[in-house]
Design an enzyme around this catalytic site. Structure first.
Site, PDB file in Angstrom:
ATOM      1  N   ASP A  56     -10.893   3.347   1.824  1.00 46.97           N
ATOM      2  CA  ASP A  56     -11.355   2.849   3.137  1.00 46.97           C
ATOM      3  C   ASP A  56     -12.134   3.915   3.914  1.00 46.97           C
ATOM      4  OD1 ASP A  56     -10.331   0.253   2.922  1.00 46.97           O
ATOM      5  OD2 ASP A  56      -8.372   0.855   3.669  1.00 46.97           O
TER       6      ASP A  56
ATOM      7  N   ASN B 208      -5.081   1.986  -1.897  1.00 44.54           N
ATOM      8  CA  ASN B 208      -5.717   0.667  -2.019  1.00 44.54           C
ATOM      9  C   ASN B 208      -6.369   0.450  -3.388  1.00 44.54           C
ATOM     10  OD1 ASN B 208      -8.198   1.992  -1.892  1.00 44.54           O
ATOM     11  ND2 ASN B 208      -9.069   0.628  -0.353  1.00 44.54           N
TER      12      ASN B 208
ATOM     13  N   LYS C 200       0.800  -1.230   0.000  1.00 47.41           N
ATOM     14  CA  LYS C 200       0.000   0.000   0.000  1.00 47.41           C
ATOM     15  C   LYS C 200       0.835   1.284   0.000  1.00 47.41           C
ATOM     16  CE  LYS C 200      -4.434  -1.099   1.935  1.00 47.41           C
ATOM     17  NZ  LYS C 200      -5.366  -0.772   2.996  1.00 47.41           N
TER      18      LYS C 200
ATOM     19  N   TYR D 263     -14.910  -6.778  11.085  1.00 49.77           N
ATOM     20  CA  TYR D 263     -16.146  -7.435  10.617  1.00 49.77           C
ATOM     21  C   TYR D 263     -16.089  -8.958  10.752  1.00 49.77           C
ATOM     22  CZ  TYR D 263     -13.463  -7.675   6.260  1.00 49.77           C
ATOM     23  OH  TYR D 263     -12.494  -7.880   5.326  1.00 49.77           O
TER      24      TYR D 263
ATOM     25  N   GLY E 166      -3.363   1.576   9.295  1.00 43.15           N
ATOM     26  CA  GLY E 166      -3.894   1.816   7.960  1.00 43.15           C
ATOM     27  C   GLY E 166      -5.335   2.292   7.983  1.00 43.15           C
ATOM     28  N   ALA E 167      -6.189   1.561   8.695  1.00 41.64           N
ATOM     29  CA  ALA E 167      -7.612   1.918   8.723  1.00 41.64           C
ATOM     30  C   ALA E 167      -7.829   3.220   9.484  1.00 41.64           C
ATOM     31  CB  ALA E 167      -8.419   0.788   9.361  1.00 41.64           C
TER      32      ALA E 167
ATOM     33  N   GLY F 166      -6.913   4.241  17.230  1.00 42.28           N
ATOM     34  CA  GLY F 166      -6.127   3.593  16.180  1.00 42.28           C
ATOM     35  C   GLY F 166      -5.605   4.566  15.147  1.00 42.28           C
TER      36      GLY F 166
HETATM   37  P1  NAD Z   1      -2.632  -1.744  11.481  1.00 42.65           P
HETATM   38  O1  NAD Z   1      -1.748  -2.880  11.912  1.00 42.65           O
HETATM   39  O2  NAD Z   1      -2.184  -0.835  10.408  1.00 42.65           O
HETATM   40  O3  NAD Z   1      -2.977  -0.856  12.784  1.00 42.65           O
HETATM   41  C1  NAD Z   1      -3.287  -1.475  14.021  1.00 42.65           C
HETATM   42  C2  NAD Z   1      -3.804  -0.437  15.023  1.00 42.65           C
HETATM   43  O4  NAD Z   1      -4.281  -1.155  16.173  1.00 42.65           O
HETATM   44  C3  NAD Z   1      -2.725   0.514  15.534  1.00 42.65           C
HETATM   45  O5  NAD Z   1      -3.304   1.778  15.812  1.00 42.65           O
HETATM   46  C4  NAD Z   1      -2.285  -0.150  16.844  1.00 42.65           C
HETATM   47  O6  NAD Z   1      -1.727   0.769  17.765  1.00 42.65           O
HETATM   48  C5  NAD Z   1      -3.604  -0.694  17.341  1.00 42.65           C
HETATM   49  N1  NAD Z   1      -3.482  -1.824  18.251  1.00 42.65           N
HETATM   50  C6  NAD Z   1      -3.048  -3.067  17.965  1.00 42.65           C
HETATM   51  N2  NAD Z   1      -3.124  -3.859  19.061  1.00 42.65           N
HETATM   52  C7  NAD Z   1      -3.618  -3.076  20.062  1.00 42.65           C
HETATM   53  C8  NAD Z   1      -3.918  -3.302  21.427  1.00 42.65           C
HETATM   54  N3  NAD Z   1      -3.734  -4.505  22.003  1.00 42.65           N
HETATM   55  N4  NAD Z   1      -4.410  -2.278  22.158  1.00 42.65           N
HETATM   56  C9  NAD Z   1      -4.612  -1.061  21.596  1.00 42.65           C
HETATM   57  N5  NAD Z   1      -4.350  -0.792  20.304  1.00 42.65           N
HETATM   58  C10 NAD Z   1      -3.848  -1.784  19.542  1.00 42.65           C
HETATM   59  O7  NAD Z   1      -4.016  -2.446  11.108  1.00 42.65           O
HETATM   60  P2  NAD Z   1      -5.158  -1.876  10.123  1.00 42.65           P
HETATM   61  O8  NAD Z   1      -4.917  -2.389   8.763  1.00 42.65           O
HETATM   62  O9  NAD Z   1      -5.317  -0.406  10.361  1.00 42.65           O
HETATM   63  O10 NAD Z   1      -6.433  -2.649  10.696  1.00 42.65           O
HETATM   64  C11 NAD Z   1      -7.016  -2.246  11.932  1.00 42.65           C
HETATM   65  C12 NAD Z   1      -8.405  -2.847  12.035  1.00 42.65           C
HETATM   66  O11 NAD Z   1      -9.238  -2.310  11.004  1.00 42.65           O
HETATM   67  C13 NAD Z   1      -8.433  -4.355  11.861  1.00 42.65           C
HETATM   68  O12 NAD Z   1      -9.304  -4.882  12.825  1.00 42.65           O
HETATM   69  C14 NAD Z   1      -8.981  -4.570  10.476  1.00 42.65           C
HETATM   70  O13 NAD Z   1      -9.753  -5.735  10.376  1.00 42.65           O
HETATM   71  C15 NAD Z   1      -9.888  -3.366  10.317  1.00 42.65           C
HETATM   72  N6  NAD Z   1     -10.089  -2.956   8.924  1.00 42.65           N
HETATM   73  C16 NAD Z   1     -11.349  -2.975   8.460  1.00 42.65           C
HETATM   74  C17 NAD Z   1     -11.595  -2.565   7.173  1.00 42.65           C
HETATM   75  C18 NAD Z   1     -13.006  -2.568   6.654  1.00 42.65           C
HETATM   76  O14 NAD Z   1     -13.216  -2.359   5.461  1.00 42.65           O
HETATM   77  N7  NAD Z   1     -13.984  -2.771   7.511  1.00 42.65           N
HETATM   78  C19 NAD Z   1     -10.545  -2.130   6.342  1.00 42.65           C
HETATM   79  C20 NAD Z   1      -9.255  -2.119   6.866  1.00 42.65           C
HETATM   80  C21 NAD Z   1      -9.034  -2.553   8.168  1.00 42.65           C
END
Ligand code: NAD
Length: 293
Positions: free
Chosen positions: A110, A95, A74, A237, A137-138, A134
């Site tokens: 996203d 993306n 990405k 999800y 990425g998301a 958070g």
């Molecule tokens: P990422 O690895 O880029 O970021 C992870 C985030 O979670 C960071 O902010 C990190 O600090 C935090 N984190 C991780 N473990 C933690 C903990 N124990 N306590 C507190 N904070 C914690 O991941 P991402 O790609 O941003 O994905 C994050 C979430 O978003 C995932 O659950 C993913 O499934 C979801 N997501 C959903 C969609 C969608 O279309 N619905 C799209 C992308 C990501």
């Protein structure tokens, strides 16, 4: 256009990531093409950073209409593209790629998908305050897109890990480039976290907490933190109902959402960029999830 009617005019769209065989995107897009009678095909390609430059060149060489991009590509794809749309430039991750006669533009859908999924439910977060956990990425896509689309205030929380610097970067960018007011907060400060949730119109969790391997965990476990009229949004999800959502439901919160709508709408936004058409989202939701869990 049915899948067995692919012909010499079929337009190819890709998905370039690794690992990627588990992705729902090929099913999503191919069924949408078929439903609308569009002569496109969507295929997943296992591409790591090593193969990325060749794969991006192939988009031009094969005159593909575009591609989805996922981890680990990405960010790495950015220097290989010709243009980024302004939101994507701020988000710093792509993306979706669109190929306009050899000119490749990168988008991130996203955040658009998150906002659209709430719009679909009749919930308008523009002009309101969001508390967001958070900054991965998301979280980054949501924060930047919401700020650009008119959310008035965003309080961004992250724990003290490698994403804290990204949280600070998101806050700085939002304050510098948008009319939204952003502030950085530390998840370790629970009093502050509770207060910021209490002040917000919407609480969004964009951390990995709640999904495997952190399934069954939640950043907020006390239902008294949630007002009934708060919007609670979890990006996760799978599972369909997270621990956070259970806590919100126990608190009597009326509007509680998982990330399914966001996932569908980020795909629909990419679909529109490639085809100019609206994805039949309800039809696709039924195909992908068929009402089961
Ligand atoms: P990422 O690895 O880029 O970021 C992870 C985030 O979670 C960071 O902010 C990190 O600090 C935090 N984190 C991780 N473990 C933690 C903990 N124990 N306590 C507190 N904070 C914690 O991941 P991402 O790609 O941003 O994905 C994050 C979430 O978003 C995932 O659950 C993913 O499934 C979801 N997501 C959903 C969609 C969608 O279309 N619905 C799209 C992308 C990501």
């Amino acid at each position: 256009m049915s899948l067995n009617q692919l012909d010499g005019h079929t337009i190819l769209i890709g998905l370039m990531a690794y690992p990627i065989r588990h992705s729902m995107s090929p099913t999503m897009h191919n069924h949408a093409f078929e439903k609308l009678g569009l002569n496109y095909a969507y295929l997943a390609f296992e591409i790591t950073n090593d193969g990325l430059e060749g794969a991006v060149n192939a988009i031009r060489t094969l005159d593909m209409r575009g591609s989805n991009i996922s981890m680990p590509n990405k960010q790495k794809i950015i220097p290989l593209l010709d243009k980024l749309d302004p939101a994507t430039e701020m988000i710093g991750a792509v993306n979706t790629v669109v190929n306009d006669h050899g000119v490749l533009t990168g988008y991130t859908t996203d955040g658009i998908g998150m906002i659209k999924s709430l719009d679909d439910e009749g919930i308008n977060i523009r002009g309101k305050k969001m508390t967001l956990a958070g900054a991965g990425g998301a979280g980054t896509a949501i924060a930047i897109q919401c700020a650009l689309d008119g959310v008035k205030e965003i309080s961004i929380f992250n724990r003290d890990d490698e994403f804290l610097a990204q949280a600070q970067r998101n806050v700085d960018l939002i304050n510098e480039k948008t009319d939204c007011k952003a502030t950085l907060h530390h998840l370790e400060d629970q009093d502050d976290f509770k207060k910021e949730i209490d002040d917000a119109f919407i609480y969004a969790d964009a951390t990995s907490v709640g999904m495997n391997p952190l399934e069954g965990q939640t950043l907020v476990s006390d239902p008294s933190w949630f007002r009934k009229d708060l919007i609670v949004f979890d990006t996760v999800y799978a599972p369909r109902t997270t621990k956070l959502m259970e806590v919100a439901e126990e608190a009597g919160v009326e509007h509680v959402f998982n990330g399914l709508g966001m996932m569908l709408e980020q795909g629909a936004a990419a679909f529109k960029l490639w085809t100019g058409k609206e994805m039949p989202v309800d039809y696709i939701r039924d195909i992908l999830f068929n009402g089961d869990n």
